[in-house]
Design an enzyme around this catalytic site. Sequence first.
Site, short mmCIF file in Angstrom:
data_model
loop_
_atom_site.label_atom_id
_atom_site.label_comp_id
_atom_site.label_asym_id
_atom_site.label_seq_id
_atom_site.Cartn_x
_atom_site.Cartn_y
_atom_site.Cartn_z
N ARG A 58 4.38 4.07 0.04
CA ARG A 58 4.06 2.65 -0.11
C ARG A 58 2.63 2.49 -0.64
O ARG A 58 2.34 1.59 -1.43
CB ARG A 58 4.21 1.92 1.22
CG ARG A 58 5.68 1.61 1.54
CD ARG A 58 5.90 1.34 3.01
NE ARG A 58 5.30 0.10 3.46
CZ ARG A 58 5.13 -0.22 4.76
NH1 ARG A 58 5.53 0.63 5.70
NH2 ARG A 58 4.59 -1.36 5.10
N ARG B 211 1.76 -9.67 -7.23
CA ARG B 211 1.73 -8.27 -6.83
C ARG B 211 1.62 -7.30 -8.01
O ARG B 211 1.68 -6.10 -7.86
CB ARG B 211 2.87 -7.89 -5.89
CG ARG B 211 4.27 -7.97 -6.47
CD ARG B 211 5.27 -7.30 -5.53
NE ARG B 211 5.36 -7.95 -4.24
CZ ARG B 211 5.09 -7.38 -3.06
NH1 ARG B 211 4.73 -6.14 -3.00
NH2 ARG B 211 5.19 -8.05 -1.95
N ARG C 276 9.99 3.68 13.54
CA ARG C 276 10.90 3.27 12.46
C ARG C 276 10.73 4.20 11.28
O ARG C 276 9.62 4.67 11.00
CB ARG C 276 10.56 1.84 12.00
CG ARG C 276 11.10 0.78 12.91
CD ARG C 276 10.94 -0.55 12.26
NE ARG C 276 9.57 -0.73 11.76
CZ ARG C 276 8.97 -1.90 11.62
NH1 ARG C 276 9.61 -3.00 11.91
NH2 ARG C 276 7.74 -1.98 11.17
N ARG D 98 2.71 3.54 15.05
CA ARG D 98 3.47 2.44 15.65
C ARG D 98 4.71 2.94 16.37
O ARG D 98 5.43 3.80 15.85
CB ARG D 98 3.95 1.50 14.54
CG ARG D 98 3.16 0.26 14.41
CD ARG D 98 3.85 -0.64 13.41
NE ARG D 98 2.90 -1.21 12.48
CZ ARG D 98 3.18 -1.58 11.24
NH1 ARG D 98 4.39 -1.43 10.76
NH2 ARG D 98 2.26 -2.12 10.49
N LYS E 263 -2.69 -7.92 6.68
CA LYS E 263 -2.75 -9.05 5.74
C LYS E 263 -2.06 -10.31 6.26
O LYS E 263 -2.62 -11.39 6.19
CB LYS E 263 -2.07 -8.61 4.43
CG LYS E 263 -2.68 -9.16 3.19
CD LYS E 263 -2.48 -8.23 2.00
CE LYS E 263 -1.06 -7.75 1.84
NZ LYS E 263 -0.19 -8.77 1.21
#
Length: 217
Positions: A172, A88, A161, A127, A13
């Site tokens: 999330r 949001r 992470r 990642r 995004k």
Amino acid sequence: MRIVLVGPPGAGKGTQAAFLAKNLSIPHISTGDLFRANISKQTELGKLAKSYMDAGNLVPDEVTIGMAKDRMAQPDAENGFLLDGFPRNVSQAEALDVALKADDVKLDAVLDLEVPEDEVVKRIAGRRICRKDSSHVFHVTYSQPKQEGVCDVCGGQLYQREDDSEDTVRKRLEVYHTQTEPIIDYYRTQGLVVTISALGKVDEVTKRAMDALKGDK
Ligand SMILES: [Zn+2]
């Protein structure tokens, strides 16, 4: 054009927002930037936001809405803006409608970046970040380092992470489904939602978005 950008974590995004804003010559207004700017300039809203954050609490909607309204009133946003990270939830979306109506303007589109859930998990959980410099980012599938676990740029150790672990990503996504997805339904009733696939290369997605926004006009 006045645009709201929505999409799950991992949809790219922020990257798309930056390119689209540039292509459309409108400011990219992200909630993260709004908070940073208000806090560093020590505005009343910034001080208020910081007091909640320092206490480990969520910043109330009114504070976020106030910051967004101030930003949208700046001269560079007169002919449009691209909102990223705001609204949001539905109550923020309703507050945004009220604010726009007071200025006698309307949103032109709500661009919905769609990514299959498993792809989101794959993107984020794959990642790997360099311990020496967090701007050195790799991916176990899409951007493999030459040597596993070692940064190509500086030789630092690569790690995942905690925020990027599969469990955290699933949590999330859950928050996104329950809080943010209802705003897509809210805007759908206003006929504003334009959905595009966020799969593929960054420039391909930007082009797809630009075509969809033009087609919508
Ligand atoms: Zn490195």
